[in-house]
Design a protein around this motif. Structure first.
Motif, short mmCIF file in Angstrom:
data_model
loop_
_atom_site.label_atom_id
_atom_site.label_comp_id
_atom_site.label_asym_id
_atom_site.label_seq_id
_atom_site.Cartn_x
_atom_site.Cartn_y
_atom_site.Cartn_z
N UNK A 297 -14.80 -11.36 17.61
CA UNK A 297 -13.71 -11.72 16.29
C UNK A 297 -13.33 -10.55 15.66
N UNK A 298 -14.16 -9.60 15.18
CA UNK A 298 -13.45 -8.66 14.63
C UNK A 298 -12.61 -7.74 15.25
N UNK A 299 -13.01 -7.62 16.79
CA UNK A 299 -12.41 -6.82 17.92
C UNK A 299 -10.81 -7.54 17.82
N UNK A 300 -10.84 -8.67 17.98
CA UNK A 300 -9.64 -9.46 18.20
C UNK A 300 -8.73 -9.10 16.99
N UNK A 301 -9.31 -9.33 15.64
CA UNK A 301 -8.63 -8.94 14.60
C UNK A 301 -8.16 -7.46 14.48
N UNK A 302 -8.74 -6.42 15.01
CA UNK A 302 -8.65 -4.97 14.89
C UNK A 302 -7.58 -4.96 15.97
N UNK B 190 -8.69 -17.61 14.20
CA UNK B 190 -8.12 -15.98 14.19
C UNK B 190 -6.72 -16.10 14.27
N UNK B 191 -6.04 -15.43 13.43
CA UNK B 191 -4.55 -15.37 13.68
C UNK B 191 -4.55 -14.13 14.36
N UNK B 192 -3.79 -14.49 15.76
CA UNK B 192 -3.71 -13.43 16.62
C UNK B 192 -3.01 -13.96 17.83
N UNK B 193 -2.35 -13.31 18.54
CA UNK B 193 -1.45 -13.91 19.72
C UNK B 193 -2.59 -14.27 20.92
N UNK B 194 -2.27 -15.07 21.59
CA UNK B 194 -3.06 -15.43 22.80
C UNK B 194 -3.40 -14.33 23.70
N UNK B 195 -2.38 -13.43 23.75
CA UNK B 195 -2.71 -12.18 24.85
C UNK B 195 -3.65 -11.26 24.13
N UNK B 196 -3.70 -11.22 22.89
CA UNK B 196 -4.65 -10.31 22.26
C UNK B 196 -6.07 -10.95 22.40
N UNK C 153 -7.05 -11.03 26.19
CA UNK C 153 -7.32 -9.73 26.65
C UNK C 153 -8.78 -9.17 26.04
N UNK C 154 -9.01 -9.48 24.79
CA UNK C 154 -10.30 -8.95 24.23
C UNK C 154 -11.75 -9.71 25.02
N UNK C 155 -11.20 -10.95 25.19
CA UNK C 155 -12.42 -11.54 25.80
C UNK C 155 -12.69 -11.14 27.38
N UNK C 156 -11.73 -10.57 28.05
CA UNK C 156 -11.79 -10.43 29.35
C UNK C 156 -11.76 -8.59 29.67
#
Length: 185
Positions: free
Chosen positions: A164-169, A35-41, A44-47
């Motif tokens: 994954x979709x939520x991370x991308x969103x 995924x193309x996302x920051x570590x924080x995103x 934060x989504x996983x937790x």
């Protein structure tokens, strides 16, 4: 050990794959995506345990009942579905965060004789994070041969793609661009 595998695209995610195989009386499931996302995103989504039902298909509730340092005890209710089969899931998990690379999960009570595994994060060049989930699941309900692997793989695939979709969103929102819409339950 034969693995069942499915690969597909989830928005901008690359190389999304989910595999399942029987192992030691349980079903081992492996999922990964880039995924193309920051570590924080991603972290934060996983937790974001309380909001998981908003974007994880099949999950009806998720509630943190205790916290102790990096560990959270989380009660979750939902169902595993495949075709016309549906099995209720009620589980309490201990989720232990080990920043920056891992979140370990194990069942402490509920619908699983054994549920142990977790997420692993690995930064790659170009602002990409490789996200993996590996788990060993043994539900307390009987699963016929082959159907068990298919059911667990299908359920984890749906849930992993929801994550994954939520991370991308969330990453799209951070960038100020429209992102994928949350999964509809």
């Amino acid at each position: 050990m034969a693995f069942l595998c499915v690969a597909g695209a989830a928005g901008a995610a690359e190389d999304v794959a989910v595999e399942a195989a029987r192992r030691d009386g349980a079903i081992e499931v492996r999922a990964h995506a880039r995924v193309e996302a920051t570590f924080d995103i991603v972290w934060g989504t996983l937790t974001d345990y309380e909001r998981l039902p908003a974007f994880i298909p099949g999950m009806r509730s998720s509630r943190v009942v205790a916290r102790n340092g990096n560990a959270a005890t989380v009660e979750q209710v939902g169902e595993a579905r495949f075709l016309f089969f549906s099995f209720p899931i009620e589980v309490t998990v201990l989720s232990t965060a080990r920043p920056p690379e891992a979140i370990d999960v194990r069942a402490v009570k509920g619908s699983f004789r054994r549920l142990e595994g977790g997420y692993r994060l690995r930064p790659l060049p170009g602002g990409v994070i490789e996200l993996a989930w590996v788990g060993l699941l043994e539900p307390d309900f009987a699963l016929p041969p082959l159907l068990g692997e298919v059911l667990m793989r299908s359920t984890i695939e749906d849930q992993f793609l929801g994550m994954v979709r939520e991370i991308e969103r969330r990453e799209a929102l951070r960038r100020g661009a429209p992102g994928p819409r949350p999964a509809q339950m």
